[in-house]
Write an enzyme that holds these catalytic residues in place. Structure first.
Site, short mmCIF file in Angstrom:
data_model
loop_
_atom_site.label_atom_id
_atom_site.label_comp_id
_atom_site.label_asym_id
_atom_site.label_seq_id
_atom_site.Cartn_x
_atom_site.Cartn_y
_atom_site.Cartn_z
N ARG A 119 3.25 -10.74 13.28
CA ARG A 119 3.37 -8.94 14.08
C ARG A 119 3.77 -7.31 13.42
O ARG A 119 4.10 -8.17 12.82
CB ARG A 119 4.67 -9.22 15.01
CG ARG A 119 4.15 -10.17 16.69
CD ARG A 119 5.06 -9.79 17.23
NE ARG A 119 6.19 -9.41 17.50
CZ ARG A 119 7.31 -9.46 18.44
NH1 ARG A 119 7.50 -10.61 19.06
NH2 ARG A 119 8.44 -8.59 18.33
N ARG A 159 8.49 -15.75 11.24
CA ARG A 159 7.67 -15.72 12.75
C ARG A 159 5.75 -15.26 12.37
O ARG A 159 5.78 -14.36 11.88
CB ARG A 159 7.73 -14.55 13.85
CG ARG A 159 7.57 -14.77 14.87
CD ARG A 159 8.65 -14.60 16.06
NE ARG A 159 8.84 -12.75 16.22
CZ ARG A 159 9.81 -12.53 17.07
NH1 ARG A 159 9.89 -12.82 17.42
NH2 ARG A 159 9.91 -11.05 17.05
N LYS A 188 13.19 -17.18 22.26
CA LYS A 188 12.83 -17.01 23.54
C LYS A 188 11.51 -17.19 23.87
O LYS A 188 11.16 -17.59 24.92
CB LYS A 188 12.88 -15.83 24.64
CG LYS A 188 14.81 -14.30 24.16
CD LYS A 188 14.81 -14.33 25.14
CE LYS A 188 14.65 -12.87 23.87
NZ LYS A 188 14.46 -12.07 22.35
N ARG A 190 15.34 -3.15 16.12
CA ARG A 190 15.27 -4.01 16.79
C ARG A 190 16.70 -4.80 17.80
O ARG A 190 17.75 -4.47 18.05
CB ARG A 190 14.32 -4.32 17.44
CG ARG A 190 13.63 -4.66 17.10
CD ARG A 190 12.00 -4.62 18.31
NE ARG A 190 12.02 -6.41 17.70
CZ ARG A 190 10.91 -7.08 16.44
NH1 ARG A 190 10.88 -5.96 15.69
NH2 ARG A 190 11.06 -8.30 16.20
N ARG A 213 16.10 -4.96 28.87
CA ARG A 213 16.92 -5.09 28.25
C ARG A 213 17.69 -3.54 27.93
O ARG A 213 17.84 -3.29 27.31
CB ARG A 213 15.71 -4.13 27.28
CG ARG A 213 15.18 -5.08 25.99
CD ARG A 213 14.12 -4.28 25.39
NE ARG A 213 13.68 -5.45 23.60
CZ ARG A 213 12.95 -6.60 23.94
NH1 ARG A 213 12.28 -6.42 24.91
NH2 ARG A 213 12.40 -6.29 22.63
#
Ligand code: ADP
Length: 218
Positions: free
Chosen positions: A162, A130, A17, A173, A93
């Site tokens: 992150r 990532r 995304k 998540r 969400r």
């Protein structure tokens, strides 16, 4: 210039995304509104919101609907979003957030909701590699050979991992995605607003599919 658009991009963590939103935002000349980026900026700046949200985000939990709805409602009132539209990333969400979004956008309703579809088995690998730019939110994939400080090729910001990209927080998540966010696919499907786009393949291939699907629908 194209007339802009009001869109939501749904998809699992790691579906791409962030990467695609940056490109779509340029292509359609609309702001990319990422609630994750907004919260991370608040954490960095040490605002009241940031201090409250930090522990929740690091544990892979969800910030309360009330707070998130307030943040998004305020952002959608800014001129760029009012005039040109937006691509929303990370919001809604939950079904509660989706219902509120319908209320907030009753005068200028969403043109479409896109589900960027990538199976759960495939996103885990992408997430552990990532890296993100602290300043512009651009996403990168680490190869394991990087040494020293990594500078963003778009804006010169610091590229980092992150704090919530740990295996535990990622799994939490993804579980929350199944229970809280997956129902949105039905919610938008039932009202004829859902467009599903296959998220497998190179970023260029996926971008091509996305722009075709969006232009067809606008
Ligand atoms: P990811 O897609 O990897 O989960 P995001 O960057 O979209 O990450 O968001 C990071 C974190 O910010 C989420 O795990 C959550 O704690 C919080 N957050 C972002 N958007 C929302 C939202 N709409 N509702 C509740 N919490 C949110």
């Amino acid at each position: 210039m194209n007339p802009g658009a009001r869109m939501v991009l749904l998809g699992r963590q790691g579906a791409g995304k962030g990467t695609q939103c940056v490109r779509l935002s340029r292509h359609f000349v609309i702001p990319h509104i990422s609630t994750g980026d907004m919260l991370r900026a608040a954490v960095r700046e040490g605002t009241e919101l940031g201090n409250m949200a930090k522990a929740i985000i690091d544990a892979g939990g969800l910030v309360s609907d009330d707070i998130m709805i307030g943040i998004v409602a305020e952002r959608l009132e800014v001129d760029d979003a009012r005039d040109r539209g937006y691509i929303l990333d990370g919001f809604p969400r939950t079904v509660g957030q989706a219902e509120s979004l319908d209320g907030i956008t009753s005068e200028r309703p969403l043109n479409m909701v896109i589900d960027l579809d990538v199976p759960r088995e495939l996103v885990l690998e992408r997430l552990s590699a990532r890296r993100v730019c602290r300043d512009c939110g651009a996403n990168f994939q680490a190869t394991g050979t990087e040494t020293g400080q990594w500078t963003c090729e778009n804006c010169g910001g610091d590229v980092v991992q992150r704090d919530d990209d740990t295996p535990d927080a990622i799994n939490r998540r993804l579980d929350l995605y199944e229970t809280q966010t997956q129902p949105l696919i039905d919610y938008y499907g039932k009202t004829g607003r859902l467009v599903t786009v296959d998220g497998l393949g190179s970023p260029d291939e996926v971008f091509d599919r996305l722009t075709k699907a969006i232009e067809q629908r606008l």
